[in-house]
Write an enzyme that holds these catalytic residues in place. Structure first.
Site, PDB file in Angstrom:
ATOM      1  N   ALA A 128       0.920  -1.224   0.096  1.00  0.00           N
ATOM      2  CA  ALA A 128       0.020   0.015  -0.066  1.00  0.00           C
ATOM      3  C   ALA A 128       0.729   1.121  -0.037  1.00  0.00           C
ATOM      4  O   ALA A 128       0.531   2.366   0.590  1.00  0.00           O
ATOM      5  CB  ALA A 128      -0.847  -0.051   1.351  1.00  0.00           C
ATOM      6  N   ARG A 158      -3.567   7.851 -10.557  1.00  0.00           N
ATOM      7  CA  ARG A 158      -4.735   7.877 -11.433  1.00  0.00           C
ATOM      8  C   ARG A 158      -5.968   8.224 -10.674  1.00  0.00           C
ATOM      9  O   ARG A 158      -6.928   8.521 -11.315  1.00  0.00           O
ATOM     10  CB  ARG A 158      -4.874   6.583 -12.121  1.00  0.00           C
ATOM     11  CG  ARG A 158      -3.783   6.159 -13.137  1.00  0.00           C
ATOM     12  CD  ARG A 158      -3.496   4.852 -13.758  1.00  0.00           C
ATOM     13  NE  ARG A 158      -2.831   4.020 -12.886  1.00  0.00           N
ATOM     14  CZ  ARG A 158      -2.612   2.791 -12.862  1.00  0.00           C
ATOM     15  NH1 ARG A 158      -3.143   1.968 -13.872  1.00  0.00           N
ATOM     16  NH2 ARG A 158      -1.982   2.032 -11.996  1.00  0.00           N
ATOM     17  N   GLN A 195       8.493   1.501   2.983  1.00  0.00           N
ATOM     18  CA  GLN A 195       9.174   1.377   2.005  1.00  0.00           C
ATOM     19  C   GLN A 195      10.329   2.753   1.656  1.00  0.00           C
ATOM     20  O   GLN A 195      10.104   3.755   2.197  1.00  0.00           O
ATOM     21  CB  GLN A 195       8.295   1.515   0.597  1.00  0.00           C
ATOM     22  CG  GLN A 195       9.199   1.276  -0.625  1.00  0.00           C
ATOM     23  CD  GLN A 195       8.123   0.918  -1.742  1.00  0.00           C
ATOM     24  OE1 GLN A 195       7.089   0.722  -1.714  1.00  0.00           O
ATOM     25  NE2 GLN A 195       9.063   0.518  -2.961  1.00  0.00           N
ATOM     26  N   ASP A 228      -5.390  -2.482  -2.956  1.00  0.00           N
ATOM     27  CA  ASP A 228      -6.446  -2.020  -3.859  1.00  0.00           C
ATOM     28  C   ASP A 228      -6.987  -2.861  -4.745  1.00  0.00           C
ATOM     29  O   ASP A 228      -7.520  -2.826  -5.998  1.00  0.00           O
ATOM     30  CB  ASP A 228      -5.610  -1.076  -5.060  1.00  0.00           C
ATOM     31  CG  ASP A 228      -4.528  -1.854  -5.871  1.00  0.00           C
ATOM     32  OD1 ASP A 228      -4.440  -3.070  -5.774  1.00  0.00           O
ATOM     33  OD2 ASP A 228      -4.218  -1.122  -7.068  1.00  0.00           O
ATOM     34  N   GLU A 249       5.577  -7.412 -17.821  1.00  0.00           N
ATOM     35  CA  GLU A 249       4.765  -6.146 -17.566  1.00  0.00           C
ATOM     36  C   GLU A 249       4.398  -5.753 -18.847  1.00  0.00           C
ATOM     37  O   GLU A 249       5.027  -5.798 -20.054  1.00  0.00           O
ATOM     38  CB  GLU A 249       5.488  -4.973 -16.699  1.00  0.00           C
ATOM     39  CG  GLU A 249       5.905  -5.413 -15.307  1.00  0.00           C
ATOM     40  CD  GLU A 249       4.535  -5.845 -14.826  1.00  0.00           C
ATOM     41  OE1 GLU A 249       3.630  -4.715 -14.347  1.00  0.00           O
ATOM     42  OE2 GLU A 249       4.372  -6.802 -14.484  1.00  0.00           O
ATOM     43  N   ASN A 295     -48.756  11.356  23.522  1.00  0.00           N
ATOM     44  CA  ASN A 295     -49.026  11.894  22.195  1.00  0.00           C
ATOM     45  C   ASN A 295     -48.582  13.376  22.016  1.00  0.00           C
ATOM     46  O   ASN A 295     -49.028  14.145  22.971  1.00  0.00           O
ATOM     47  CB  ASN A 295     -50.315  11.753  21.844  1.00  0.00           C
ATOM     48  CG  ASN A 295     -50.556  11.984  20.313  1.00  0.00           C
ATOM     49  OD1 ASN A 295     -50.351  11.153  19.374  1.00  0.00           O
ATOM     50  ND2 ASN A 295     -51.120  13.222  20.024  1.00  0.00           N
ATOM     51  N   ALA A 298     -54.151  23.417  22.353  1.00  0.00           N
ATOM     52  CA  ALA A 298     -53.561  23.549  21.252  1.00  0.00           C
ATOM     53  C   ALA A 298     -52.933  25.097  21.198  1.00  0.00           C
ATOM     54  O   ALA A 298     -53.359  26.032  21.630  1.00  0.00           O
ATOM     55  CB  ALA A 298     -54.549  23.645  20.039  1.00  0.00           C
TER      56      ALA A 298
HETATM   57  C1  UD1 Z   1       1.276  -4.705 -10.798  1.00  0.00           C
HETATM   58  C2  UD1 Z   1       1.983  -5.925 -11.538  1.00  0.00           C
HETATM   59  C3  UD1 Z   1       1.347  -6.409 -12.416  1.00  0.00           C
HETATM   60  C4  UD1 Z   1      -0.184  -6.681 -12.201  1.00  0.00           C
HETATM   61  C5  UD1 Z   1      -0.980  -5.650 -11.531  1.00  0.00           C
HETATM   62  C6  UD1 Z   1      -2.089  -6.191 -10.920  1.00  0.00           C
HETATM   63  C7  UD1 Z   1       4.330  -5.317 -10.815  1.00  0.00           C
HETATM   64  C8  UD1 Z   1       5.594  -4.984 -11.380  1.00  0.00           C
HETATM   65  N1  UD1 Z   1       3.352  -5.449 -11.576  1.00  0.00           N
HETATM   66  O1  UD1 Z   1       0.989  -3.524 -11.664  1.00  0.00           O
HETATM   67  O2  UD1 Z   1       1.883  -7.354 -12.983  1.00  0.00           O
HETATM   68  O3  UD1 Z   1      -0.999  -7.383 -13.431  1.00  0.00           O
HETATM   69  O4  UD1 Z   1      -0.017  -5.112 -10.383  1.00  0.00           O
HETATM   70  O5  UD1 Z   1      -3.022  -5.043 -10.510  1.00  0.00           O
HETATM   71  O6  UD1 Z   1       4.217  -5.738  -9.547  1.00  0.00           O
HETATM   72  N2  UD1 Z   1       3.260  -0.551  -4.446  1.00  0.00           N
HETATM   73  C9  UD1 Z   1       4.124  -0.362  -3.468  1.00  0.00           C
HETATM   74  N3  UD1 Z   1       5.330   0.144  -3.672  1.00  0.00           N
HETATM   75  C10 UD1 Z   1       5.716   0.472  -4.908  1.00  0.00           C
HETATM   76  C11 UD1 Z   1       4.703   0.235  -5.858  1.00  0.00           C
HETATM   77  C12 UD1 Z   1       3.689  -0.325  -5.747  1.00  0.00           C
HETATM   78  O7  UD1 Z   1       3.793  -0.586  -2.412  1.00  0.00           O
HETATM   79  O8  UD1 Z   1       6.770   1.155  -5.125  1.00  0.00           O
HETATM   80  C13 UD1 Z   1       1.898  -1.258  -4.148  1.00  0.00           C
HETATM   81  C14 UD1 Z   1       0.855  -0.124  -4.776  1.00  0.00           C
HETATM   82  O9  UD1 Z   1       0.339   0.550  -3.569  1.00  0.00           O
HETATM   83  C15 UD1 Z   1      -0.297  -1.279  -4.996  1.00  0.00           C
HETATM   84  C16 UD1 Z   1       0.312  -2.362  -5.487  1.00  0.00           C
HETATM   85  O10 UD1 Z   1       1.648  -2.150  -4.964  1.00  0.00           O
HETATM   86  O11 UD1 Z   1      -1.270  -1.416  -3.913  1.00  0.00           O
HETATM   87  C17 UD1 Z   1       0.540  -2.628  -7.104  1.00  0.00           C
HETATM   88  O12 UD1 Z   1       1.147  -1.404  -7.552  1.00  0.00           O
HETATM   89  P1  UD1 Z   1       0.479  -0.753  -8.997  1.00  0.00           P
HETATM   90  O13 UD1 Z   1       1.342   0.570  -9.127  1.00  0.00           O
HETATM   91  O14 UD1 Z   1      -0.834  -0.676  -9.113  1.00  0.00           O
HETATM   92  O15 UD1 Z   1       1.071  -1.799  -9.862  1.00  0.00           O
HETATM   93  P2  UD1 Z   1       0.426  -2.037 -11.445  1.00  0.00           P
HETATM   94  O16 UD1 Z   1       1.132  -1.258 -12.378  1.00  0.00           O
HETATM   95  O17 UD1 Z   1      -1.034  -2.174 -11.470  1.00  0.00           O
HETATM   96 MG    MG Z   2      -2.425  -1.556  -9.761  1.00  0.00          MG
END
Ligand code: UD1
Ligand code: MG
Length: 523
Positions: free
Chosen positions: A13, A19, A79, A130, A183, A405, A451
């Protein structure tokens, strides 16, 4: 649950959720009365993992505060500056290992073992904050499939009509084995044609994951550490890699923008509504009925179109709610009726009737067989069993006994401009129509009021309170003061039928009455 329990669940997360174009972090957006992250946490909890960790970074303090509130025992992992899902998982494992060390130290060291067990081992389920339609049941069957196959890495996949944007599952043409995940942005045209996508949900053997992650680079179109690279690396290392195809592809769809958010909300709502119908609830129009995840309904409840049941609302058997009713954290008793109304933090006891068009604000408690009728607003009001507030009233900061009432258009005046005051109305009281009850005051059991009474002082039990002044009729006034008007003509016709008007009043009295009618009098 009978599934083997994983060592840990990790929920990613940390991403920005760009987006969504929102000041609120993506994982804190709500559907069905829970944040997206809470849906992930509830699904995770069903697995009864040894530990749960949420990886955070973007808007860290808000996400952390939310986790502390809804799931205080869940770990947080920060992170660092390195982007990508691979790095997120690396940081998550570091946090899990840190707790493994802490637990060992707290238990007085290694015990019978010669070395400290400083790393978490066993199955680690990785999911995202998500994907709100992934529930404990789906995760549980995924854990079973992983364990049965004895995989080092399992990935949950789906076959979709439009795979644009997702990572693609590359399989061996002849054996069907999973070789890699590519990807979308890095895929060649042939790979883009693959309709099996990565859901972003995985189960890893902890040791295999550590070994593979150490070799994940950033040589890709986004310059990020991709978690998806672990699949090919683990396979090269001789680990068994498998995939489970989700039976319902829509369940693994992620939320990336508000269009996805609305689609997920309606899909989840459909699931909840159908679940209640299977439990014996009549829902006349599933498409316009919205029920939050934490609502509880009983068999033989009827929900009419346009109704939203939110928060921790409960509805007991035989009750009818709707149409066009919104209840948040409201308790509806057996056999009660709530028609075209809005309520929050209120209790409606068995057999009570509410509506149409009423507004029950927090602290409203309507007793058994009581009534809050049409166009009534209540707040912090306890209305006893069998008592009725049938029409056009405001009841705020009040206690009303049983069998009482409250006449139409009665207002409880609870606010003096600075402070709120409480009104006590006893049992079997009859308040006349259009009364004003100026709190603080107490009206004794069995009292009556006329009343139009303005009640400023306590009324003893059994008394009649009355303070309206005697009525005066100034005969002939309309024809003299409003000659030629439609009212004067109607009065003239009435005089022809009923006989001549009589009793003309004195000049002074008439002047006063005229001034009042012209709306410029002193009284
Ligand atoms: C990712 C997958 C893709 C998959 C898709 C499914 C990778 C490289 N790609 O792409 O193969 O089809 O999910 O929905 O993993 N997040 C972090 N730290 C980061 C980046 C992301 O915690 O540095 C978390 C985001 O908050 C999210 C999840 O990882 O909850 C996925 O990240 P997102 O950027 O949505 O990846 P996608 O491009 O959707
Ligand atoms: Mg995603």
């Amino acid at each position: 649950m009978s599934h083997a329990k994983p060592a840990a669940v990790m929920i990613l997360a940390a991403g920005a959720g760009t987006r969504m174009k929102s000041a609120t972090p993506k994982v804190l957006h709500e559907i069905s009365g829970r944040s997206l992250l809470q849906h992930a946490l509830v699904a995770a909890a069903a697995l009864e993992p040894g530990r749960t960790v949420v990886v955070v970074r973007h808007d860290r303090e808000r996400v952390a505060a939310h986790v502390a509130q809804i799931a205080p025992h869940v770990l947080l992992a920060d992170q660092d500056d390195v982007p990508g899902t691979g790095r997120a998982v690396f940081c998550g494992i570091s946090a899990l290992d840190a707790t493994a060390i802490a637990a060992q130290v707290a238990n007085g060291g290694a015990g019978n073992n010669s070395v400290l067990d400083t790393q978490i081992d066993g199955a680690i389920v990785v999911t995202s904050g998500d994907v709100p339609l992934v529930d404990g049941e789906l995760l549980g069957s995924f854990v079973d499939a992983h364990n049965t196959a004895g995989n080092a890495v399992s990935v949950l996949t789906a076959r979709v009509g439009d795979p644009t944007g997702y990572g693609r599952i590359v399989r061996d043409d002849s054996t069907g084995e999973v070789l890699a995940i590519v990807e979308h942005k890095d895929a060649n045209p042939a790979e883009r044609g693959i309709d099996e996508i990565n859901s972003g949900i995985y189960i890893f053997d902890a040791a295999a994951l550590r070994a593979s992650l150490a070799r994940v680079g950033t040589d890709n179109s986004q310059g990020e550490m991709y978690l998806t690279d672990v699949i090919a690396i683990a396979r090269e290392d001789g680990g068994r890699v498998g995939a489970m195809i989700a039976p319902d592809a829509s369940a693994v769809e992620g939320v990336n923008d508000r269009v996805h958010l609305a689609a997920a909300a309606s899909a989840l709502n459909r699931r909840i509504v159908e679940g209640w119908m299977r439990e014996g609830v009549t829902i006349q129009d599933p498409a316009t009925t919205w029920i939050d995840s934490d609502v509880a309904l009983s068999a033989d409840v009827t929900i009419l179109p346009g109704t939203q049941l939110k928060g921790a609302t409960t509805v007991a058997t035989g009750a009818v709610v709707g149409p066009d009713t919104t209840l948040t954290d409201v308790e509806v008793g057996a056999g009660a009726t709530v028609l075209r109304s809005h309520g929050s933090l209120a209790v409606i006891a068995a057999g009570a009737v509410v509506g149409p068009f009423s507004y029950l604000r927090p602290g409203t408690e309507l007793g058994v067989d009581g009534k809050i009728g049409a166009f009534v607003e209540t707040k912090n009001a306890k209305i006893g069993a069998g008592s009725k507030v049938p029409h056009l009233s405001y009841v705020g900061d009040a206690t009303v006994g049983e069998g009482t009432n409250i006449g139409a258009a009665t207002i409880f005046v609870n606010y003096d401009g600075v402070n709120k005051h409480h009104a006590h109305v006893g049992n079997h009281v009859r308040i006349g129509s259009d009364n004003t009850l100026i709190a603080p005051l107490t009206i004794g059991d069995g009292a009556y009021s006329g009343a139009g009474t303005t009640i400023r002082h306590d009324v003893p039990a059994g008394a009649l309170a009355i303070n309206s002044s005697p009525q005066q009729n100034i005969e002939g006034w309309v024809q003299r003061r409003r000659p030629g008007s439609s009212s004067a003509e109607a009065a003239a016709r009435a005089a022809e039928t009923d006989g001549p008007l009589d009793g003309l009043s004195s000049g002074a009295q008439e002047e006063r009455a005229s001034a009042a009618a012209d709306n410029k009098g002193e009284e």
